[in-house]
Design a protein around this motif. Structure first.
Motif, short mmCIF file in Angstrom:
data_model
loop_
_atom_site.label_atom_id
_atom_site.label_comp_id
_atom_site.label_asym_id
_atom_site.label_seq_id
_atom_site.Cartn_x
_atom_site.Cartn_y
_atom_site.Cartn_z
N GLN A 16 0.83 -1.30 -0.06
CA GLN A 16 0.05 -0.01 -0.01
C GLN A 16 0.79 1.35 0.06
O GLN A 16 0.44 2.33 0.25
CB GLN A 16 -1.15 0.06 1.17
N PHE A 17 2.08 1.22 -0.10
CA PHE A 17 2.89 2.22 -0.19
C PHE A 17 4.51 2.00 -0.86
O PHE A 17 4.60 0.85 -1.47
CB PHE A 17 3.49 2.51 1.26
N ALA A 18 5.15 2.80 -1.06
CA ALA A 18 6.46 2.78 -1.91
C ALA A 18 7.37 3.67 -1.49
O ALA A 18 7.05 4.52 -0.66
CB ALA A 18 5.86 3.05 -3.52
N PHE A 19 8.75 3.59 -1.67
CA PHE A 19 9.85 4.44 -1.44
C PHE A 19 10.35 4.81 -2.87
O PHE A 19 10.68 4.00 -3.56
CB PHE A 19 11.04 4.05 -0.51
N VAL A 20 10.72 6.01 -2.81
CA VAL A 20 11.37 6.61 -4.15
C VAL A 20 12.70 7.31 -3.61
O VAL A 20 12.66 8.17 -2.76
CB VAL A 20 10.57 7.34 -4.88
N HIS A 21 13.80 6.82 -4.20
CA HIS A 21 14.97 7.41 -3.67
C HIS A 21 15.56 8.31 -5.03
O HIS A 21 15.70 7.79 -6.19
CB HIS A 21 16.39 6.44 -3.60
N MET A 22 15.73 9.71 -4.49
CA MET A 22 16.10 10.54 -5.52
C MET A 22 17.30 11.16 -5.10
O MET A 22 18.00 11.34 -4.26
CB MET A 22 15.01 11.65 -5.84
N ARG A 23 18.12 11.36 -6.30
CA ARG A 23 19.75 11.84 -6.00
C ARG A 23 19.78 13.23 -5.25
O ARG A 23 20.40 13.31 -4.41
CB ARG A 23 20.60 11.90 -7.36
N GLU A 24 18.95 14.14 -5.89
CA GLU A 24 19.08 15.56 -5.63
C GLU A 24 18.10 16.00 -4.54
O GLU A 24 16.98 15.71 -4.63
CB GLU A 24 19.09 16.47 -6.63
N ASN A 25 18.40 16.77 -3.39
CA ASN A 25 17.42 17.09 -2.60
C ASN A 25 16.42 18.07 -3.19
O ASN A 25 15.17 18.01 -2.98
CB ASN A 25 18.10 18.02 -1.53
N ALA A 26 16.91 18.79 -3.86
CA ALA A 26 15.91 20.03 -4.51
C ALA A 26 14.95 19.18 -5.58
O ALA A 26 14.06 19.69 -5.44
CB ALA A 26 16.85 20.95 -5.34
N GLY A 27 15.55 18.20 -6.10
CA GLY A 27 14.45 17.48 -6.93
C GLY A 27 13.64 16.59 -6.02
O GLY A 27 12.16 16.81 -6.49
N ALA A 28 13.79 16.19 -5.13
CA ALA A 28 12.83 15.56 -3.96
C ALA A 28 11.93 16.52 -3.69
O ALA A 28 10.77 16.17 -3.57
CB ALA A 28 13.72 14.91 -2.93
N VAL A 29 12.17 17.80 -3.30
CA VAL A 29 11.36 18.65 -2.65
C VAL A 29 10.41 19.24 -3.77
O VAL A 29 9.27 19.16 -3.71
CB VAL A 29 12.11 19.91 -2.16
N ARG A 30 10.77 19.20 -5.07
CA ARG A 30 10.07 19.56 -6.09
C ARG A 30 8.88 18.77 -6.59
O ARG A 30 7.64 18.90 -6.53
CB ARG A 30 10.80 20.04 -7.26
N ALA A 31 9.49 17.18 -6.24
CA ALA A 31 8.45 16.08 -6.38
C ALA A 31 7.47 16.08 -5.44
O ALA A 31 6.14 15.99 -5.76
CB ALA A 31 9.26 15.00 -6.50
N ILE A 32 7.85 16.17 -4.22
CA ILE A 32 6.88 16.33 -3.21
C ILE A 32 5.76 17.28 -3.27
O ILE A 32 4.72 17.12 -3.29
CB ILE A 32 7.66 16.27 -1.75
N GLU A 33 6.31 18.59 -3.59
CA GLU A 33 5.34 19.57 -3.65
C GLU A 33 4.38 19.42 -4.93
O GLU A 33 2.80 19.55 -4.82
CB GLU A 33 6.21 20.88 -3.95
N ALA A 34 4.92 18.87 -5.93
CA ALA A 34 4.13 18.69 -7.07
C ALA A 34 3.08 17.36 -7.13
O ALA A 34 2.00 17.51 -7.90
CB ALA A 34 4.97 18.48 -8.28
#
Length: 156
Positions: free
Chosen positions: A36-54
């Motif tokens: 019922q869930f997943a984990f996504v590992h992203m290289r860049e902090n800024a990209g992770a923040v953008r993905a979370i917001e979007a």
């Protein structure tokens, strides 16, 4: 950066599909899809923040808004309980509720026909094991025991 993605249908969502969803925001290192869930590992902090917001609230499937947030590490010194023979009809929230009657649950993850429940206090974990081992839940008798896999006792 590790991102938690909740409200995922693990039977109908692939790691490749999630990687494609997150890729426009930065480099996706890996994806792991559970029930019922997943984990996504992203290289860049800024990209992770953008993905979370979007993507927080995005409907990957109609009527299933994703919960997308920075993954929070599990607190140290929790008591990890293995729950075997879990019915496919049992959700992590139902299992969590069952254990929460015996003490504070930090985390509850159902994976196929088993689960791991992390409880805050040793006494609560032992009480849950004693009270729930062999109990019938959703038509199956669950096997409940202290997990020994990767366990580090508190204070070590």
């Amino acid at each position: 950066m590790k991102i938690f993605v909740g409200n995922v249908d693990g039977a109908d969502t692939t790691p490749e599909e999630l990687a494609a969803l997150f890729a426009p925001y930065g480099t996706v290192m890996s994806c792991a899809v559970m029930k019922q869930f997943a984990f996504v590992h992203m290289r860049e902090n800024a990209g992770a923040v953008r993905a979370i917001e979007a993507l927080h609230g995005h409907e990957l499937r109609p009527g299933r808004a994703l919960v997308v947030e920075m993954s929070r590490p599990r607190p140290l010194n929790t008591w990890k309980i293995f729950v075997g023979n879990v019915s496919a009809a049992c959700t992590s929230q139902e299992l969590r509720s069952l254990f929460e009657r015996r003490g504070r649950v930090i985390e509850c993850d159902v994976v196929k026909d088993y689960a791991f429940v992390h409880m805050e206090k040793e006494a609560d974990a032992k009480a849950a094991i004693a009270q729930l081992n062999g109990k019938e839940v959703k038509g199956k008798r669950i096997n409940v025991e202290l997990s020994t896999k990767g366990m580090v006792p508190p204070g070590v």
